[in-house]
Design an enzyme around this catalytic site. Structure first.
Site, PDB file in Angstrom:
ATOM      1  N   HIS A   1      -3.752  -5.327   0.145  1.00 16.99           N
ATOM      2  CA  HIS A   1      -3.441  -5.583   1.555  1.00 16.99           C
ATOM      3  C   HIS A   1      -3.398  -7.078   1.880  1.00 16.99           C
ATOM      4  O   HIS A   1      -4.287  -7.597   2.564  1.00 16.99           O
ATOM      5  CB  HIS A   1      -4.476  -4.888   2.448  1.00 16.99           C
ATOM      6  CG  HIS A   1      -4.296  -3.415   2.525  1.00 16.99           C
ATOM      7  ND1 HIS A   1      -3.450  -2.805   3.429  1.00 16.99           N
ATOM      8  CD2 HIS A   1      -4.830  -2.413   1.773  1.00 16.99           C
ATOM      9  CE1 HIS A   1      -3.485  -1.500   3.256  1.00 16.99           C
ATOM     10  NE2 HIS A   1      -4.313  -1.232   2.251  1.00 16.99           N
TER      11      HIS A   1
ATOM     12  N   CYS B   1       0.830  -1.210   0.000  1.00 16.10           N
ATOM     13  CA  CYS B   1       0.000   0.000   0.000  1.00 16.10           C
ATOM     14  C   CYS B   1       0.866   1.261   0.000  1.00 16.10           C
ATOM     15  O   CYS B   1       1.480   1.581  -1.008  1.00 16.10           O
ATOM     16  CB  CYS B   1      -0.992  -0.034   1.158  1.00 16.10           C
ATOM     17  SG  CYS B   1      -2.297   1.215   1.020  1.00 16.10           S
TER      18      CYS B   1
ATOM     19  N   GLU C   1      -1.678  -8.509   4.042  1.00 18.50           N
ATOM     20  CA  GLU C   1      -1.481  -8.740   5.468  1.00 18.50           C
ATOM     21  C   GLU C   1      -2.790  -9.019   6.205  1.00 18.50           C
ATOM     22  O   GLU C   1      -2.801  -9.744   7.212  1.00 18.50           O
ATOM     23  CB  GLU C   1      -0.760  -7.545   6.108  1.00 18.50           C
ATOM     24  CG  GLU C   1      -1.597  -6.340   6.464  1.00 18.50           C
ATOM     25  CD  GLU C   1      -2.088  -5.524   5.276  1.00 18.50           C
ATOM     26  OE1 GLU C   1      -2.981  -4.668   5.452  1.00 18.50           O
ATOM     27  OE2 GLU C   1      -1.577  -5.737   4.156  1.00 18.50           O
TER      28      GLU C   1
END
Length: 259
Positions: free
Chosen positions: A220, A112, A222
Site C-alpha cells: 500500500h 492491492c 498510497e
C-alpha cells in the site's frame, strides 16, 4: 500545462441505506500530492460502459485496493463464502479498463486488489486464505491497532535486479506495508514478477509487453506516499509516466505560434 488526470474505478458501498460509488481518501491524496496528478472517480456498473470513452479523457489509470475480492468465476474457480466479499460492479469496471489501458499504452498503477485484478485481467489466478498454506506467513492486517498501526511499514520484499521497480526503488530489500489474505497463484503469461516476500508471495509485477508504465504492487504505497521514500518514489514514477502520456497527446503548436 494543467495537471493531467487519472481514472480510479470506484467500489460499491452502502451507507445509510443508500448505494455509493466510493474510493478511499488515501488513493486520491497520493495521486494529487505524491504523483502530482488529478484523479477522477469512475462509477462502477456491471454493464453499459464504453471503456474507450473513459480512457479517451484521461492520461492514466490507478486501480486501488479494496475490502472486496475479485470473483473467482473470473479466473475459472468456484466461489465459496470464504472468498468474499465480492463487488461484481467493480470487477466489471476495472478489468476491461486494465486490459484496454495496456493496449492503448496508458500508464497503469495497480495496488492491492488492483494487482489481483491486473493478474486476472491478463489470464492469471488467485489464491485465497494464503496464511493457511504451508510455509506462507500471515499477511493479514493485525488486530487491535489503529489504521496507522494497521498500515505500518514492517514487511520486507525483495525487488529483483533489472526489473521495472528496481529502476525506481533499486534492487534488493525494501520495507513495505503489505496487508492481504489473497495473492497471485498462477501468474498471468504477460506479467513479470518484480518483487517477492520472504515466503515467496508475489508482491509486485509488471506487464512484459507494455508500451507504457504498467506496474502492480500488493502493498500500500498510497498510505504513506508523502512521507515514506519508496512509496513516494513509486507514485512519483507513475506521475512522470502520466505527464509524459499527456504531453504526447498535446497537439502540435501552429507554425505561426512557433515563429
Amino acid at each position: 500545462m494543467t495537471k493531467p488526470i487519472v481514472a480510479i474505478p470506484a467500489d460499491i458501498r452502502s451507507f445509510d441505506g443508500a448505494t455509493w460509488h466510493a474510493v478511499q481518501h488515501q488513493y486520491l491524496s497520493a495521486a494529487l500530492n505524491a504523483a502530482g496528478v488529478m484523479a477522477f472517480i469512475i462509477p462502477a456498473f456491471e454493464q453499459g460502459y464504453d471503456t474507450d470513452a473513459i480512457l479517451d479523457r484521461v492520461d492514466g489509470l490507478l486501480v486501488s485496493g479494496s475490502a472486496s475480492n475479485v470473483h473467482p468465476s473470473l479466473y475459472g474457480a468456484e466461489a465459496t463464502e470464504r472468498d468474499g466479499p465480492f463487488d461484481p460492479a467493480r470487477d466489471a469496471t476495472s478489468l476491461p479498463l486494465i486490459r484496454r489501458a495496456i493496449d492503448r499504452a496508458i500508464p497503469l498503477l495497480a495496488i492491492c486488489r488492483g494487482i489481483q485484478e491486473l493478474n486476472v485481467a491478463l489470464g492469471g489466478s488467485l489464491a485465497t486464505e494464503i496464511q493457511e498454506q504451508p510455509g506462507i506467513w500471515d499477511h493479514r492486517r493485525p488486530e487491535g491497532v489503529d489504521r496507522d498501526g494497521m498500515y505500518a511499514i514492517r514487511q520486507t520484499v525483495h525487488v529483483k535486479e533489472g526489473s521495472c521497480i528496481a529502476g525506481i526503488l533499486g534492487p534488493g530489500e525494501v520495507l513495505v506495508n503489505s496487508l492481504h489474505r489473497q495473492a497471485i497463484a498462477r501468474t498471468a503469461p504477460r506479467l513479470q514478477v518484480e518483487a517477492i516476500a520472504e515466503d515467496g508471495t508475489v508482491e509486485a509485477v509488471s506487464v512484459i509487453d507494455a508500451k507504457a508504465f504498467a506496474v502492480g504492487v500488493q502493498w500500500h504505497p498510497e498510505y504513506w506516499a508523502e512521507t515514506d521514500k519508496p512509496s513516494n518514489k513509486l507514485f512519483d514514477a507513475f506521475g512522470d509516466a502520466v505527464r509524459n502520456h499527456a504531453t504526447g497527446k498535446l497537439p502540435a503548436a501552429p507554425a505561426q505560434a512557433i515563429a
